[in-house]
Design an enzyme around this catalytic site. Structure first.
Site, short mmCIF file in Angstrom:
data_model
loop_
_atom_site.label_atom_id
_atom_site.label_comp_id
_atom_site.label_asym_id
_atom_site.label_seq_id
_atom_site.Cartn_x
_atom_site.Cartn_y
_atom_site.Cartn_z
N GLU A 70 0.83 -1.20 0.00
CA GLU A 70 0.00 0.00 0.00
C GLU A 70 0.86 1.26 0.00
O GLU A 70 1.78 1.39 0.80
CB GLU A 70 -0.89 -0.02 1.25
CG GLU A 70 -1.75 1.20 1.44
CD GLU A 70 -2.47 1.18 2.79
OE1 GLU A 70 -3.43 1.95 2.93
OE2 GLU A 70 -2.07 0.39 3.67
N LYS A 77 -9.74 1.24 -2.93
CA LYS A 77 -10.15 0.76 -1.61
C LYS A 77 -11.55 1.25 -1.28
O LYS A 77 -11.87 2.43 -1.44
CB LYS A 77 -9.16 1.25 -0.55
CG LYS A 77 -9.43 0.71 0.84
CD LYS A 77 -8.36 1.18 1.82
CE LYS A 77 -8.60 0.59 3.21
NZ LYS A 77 -7.58 1.04 4.18
N CYS A 120 -5.00 -2.95 3.17
CA CYS A 120 -4.87 -2.74 4.61
C CYS A 120 -6.00 -3.46 5.36
O CYS A 120 -6.18 -4.67 5.20
CB CYS A 120 -4.81 -1.27 4.94
SG CYS A 120 -4.15 -0.94 6.60
#
Length: 515
Positions: free
Chosen positions: A272, A337, A387
């Site tokens: 990320e 995301k 994440c």
């Protein structure tokens, strides 16, 4: 003859309240440990059993207090590393960061306070019936914490059982279902001793028998192999306080470009925001040179990078590069995301004042869609998540709505350098392991500071880098196809079957009376 329910009150109750408070806090602390140290899973059962013992004869008010204290201690111990992100890297004063962790934990613990008060009001002082009621109330609290206000299910009770016999249940009922069974077994083991009816040891024997039976069973395999890929996973190990520092950026960008271009795997994964700048902030020609090697060769890459602009809005994204994507508009695959972190990636309504106290670059992302298409590489369908998105198995299940297009491999790109060298690294690794058990799909983890690893479809870590090291991991992975029961029902009905099950457990047993 009906026996009256025990009533709490008087001087004796007040005398022991202080001890009960201390025990509830201690049991909550113990309950948090197995999420990181999963071989200590019996501690989770012991802690939940201790809470069930405490509230099994308490008044509703006292049960609410004990449940709230238990959960507050559990969440403080399980997420104390948030203090590091807010104080060390966010610049928040120490007292305010500590108060924020305590306030968040206390707020989330309200669900357990309400759940234990509900249990105290509807229990029937019949061992098995009360165990079912307790487990139903526990499940409602877990679901509320995981879903309301975008959800924060970190350190959910089911994660303690990645290495326990209860892990056999993961492909059937998922992490929340495992938490429900654990609560049922813990309550069953102790409530019989306090119900005043029959031999109390029968519940404990039944609980041990269930755990033993699951331990003796062979796992059910719902999936089959679907070919393999050779991987290269990057672990950049850039300290969070250096990630956006102007004097450190050239070195970090150069390492990322050089390592990506020299990687040998069929699929190269970079963590990320390994490229931490928006496209118009990058040095001229940087991205074109990085993409060229993958768009012309036979390798593919998934790279964590923010996309967009400050003016139009930006996303926390994974960019896929390959010979095939070179033909697409823009020249790359894109995953944005969806499940953003409150305060770190979006600003909850009314809390802009709080986020402005901290120094968090790129702190207000736009959301991507749920169940985005996979990135196809040499016959494998790679489903990225970024994440803490891998906490939400019900959202990953959206990829399985069309079984023929379901992912064969999950890939998690993370940067939890925000939390330093803490239990957060081990906890997040075990969260990923639970997802592999639920879906029987491997999970690839490319992280900034750790833990970078390959986890197979049985939850076993096959390859791993040491945390807090700049390194590259080369390993194979076998893709899988097929559907677990959990993937099938969660894709269709989300978590509603668990909601309905919890409510039915209360509606069915509450009318029962002991005669």
């Amino acid at each position: 003859m009906r026996r009256a329910a025990p009533v709490e009150g008087g001087a004796a109750a007040k005398m022991f309240l202080g001890l009960d408070v201390l025990l509830a806090l201690a049991f909550g602390l113990v309950h948090s440990l197995p999420v990181a140290y999963t071989h200590a899973w019996p501690l989770q059962l012991a802690a939940v059993a201790a809470l069930a013992w405490q509230v099994s004869r308490a008044s509703a008010r006292r049960a609410a207090l004990l449940g709230w204290l238990f959960a507050t201690a559990w969440f403080c111990a399980g997420t104390w590393w948030l203090y590091i992100s807010m104080h060390r890297y966010g610049g928040l004063p120490a007292w305010m960061a500590a108060a924020a962790v305590l306030a968040l934990s206390g707020f989330l613990a309200l669900y357990w306070g309400a759940a234990m008060a509900l249990f105290a009001r509807v229990r029937r002082h019949v061992a098995f019936v009360d165990a079912v009621i307790f487990a139903g109330c526990w499940l409602l609290a877990e679901l509320a914490r995981g879903l309301l206000f975008t959800g924060f299910p970190w350190a959910a009770s089911g994660y303690s059982h990645v290495d326990s016999p209860l892990a056999q249940l993961a492909p059937w009922v998922g992490v929340y279902g495992i938490g429900w069974v654990a609560a049922l077994l813990g309550a069953l083991a102790v409530i019989g001793f306090r119900s005043g009816v029959g031999p109390g040891g029968l519940g404990a024997i039944a609980a041990v028998a269930v755990v033993g039976g699951l331990a003796a069973m062979q796992p059910v395999n719902f999936t089959r192999g679907n070919g393999s890929l050779q991987l290269t996973l990057l672990q950049s190990n850039v300290a969070q306080d250096e990630k956006f520092a102007e004097e450190k950026l050239p070195q970090a960008l150069a390492w990322a470009a050089t390592t990506l271009q020299s990687a040998r795997g069929d699929l190269v994964l970079a963590p990320e925001t390994i490229v931490p700048l928006l496209p118009d902030q990058l040095p001229e020609g940087y991205w074109a040179a990085l993409a060229a090697g993958f768009q012309r060769g036979d390798r593919a890459a998934l790279i964590g990078v923010p996309l967009g602009s400050f003016e139009a809005g930006y996303t926390n994204s994974a960019v896929g590069l390959s010979r095939e994507t070179a033909k697409w508009p823009g020249g790359f695959y894109r995953y944005d995301k969806h499940h953003l972190v409150p305060f770190g990636e979006f600003i909850p309504t009314g809390f802009r004042w709080f986020t402005e106290l901290m120094n968090i670059p790129l702190g207000d992302f736009n959301r991507g869609p749920v169940g985005a298409p996979s990135f196809e590489v040499k016959g494998q369908r790679i489903a990225p998540n970024i994440c803490y998105e891998d906490l939400f198995g019900e959202e990953l299940a959206a990829h399985f709505r069309e079984p023929e297009r379901a992912p064969t491999v999950f890939a998690n790109l993370s940067n939890i350098g925000w939390f330093g060298d803490t239990i957060a690294l081990a906890q997040h690794l075990n969260i990923s392991r639970m997802r592999t058990l639920e879906f029987q799909r491997p999970m690839l983890r490319a992280t900034n500071t750790g833990v970078t690893a390959v986890i197979d479809h049985t939850g076993r870590i096959t390859h791993q880098l040491p945390p807090l090291a700049m390194a590259v991991l080369e390993a194979p992975v076998e893709g899988r196809q097929g559907m677990t029961p959990y993937a099938s029902w969660a894709a269709r009905w989300w978590l509603w079957p668990l909601f309905v099950g919890a409510l039915l457990s209360l509606l069915i047993v509450v009318p029962l009376r002991r005669s």
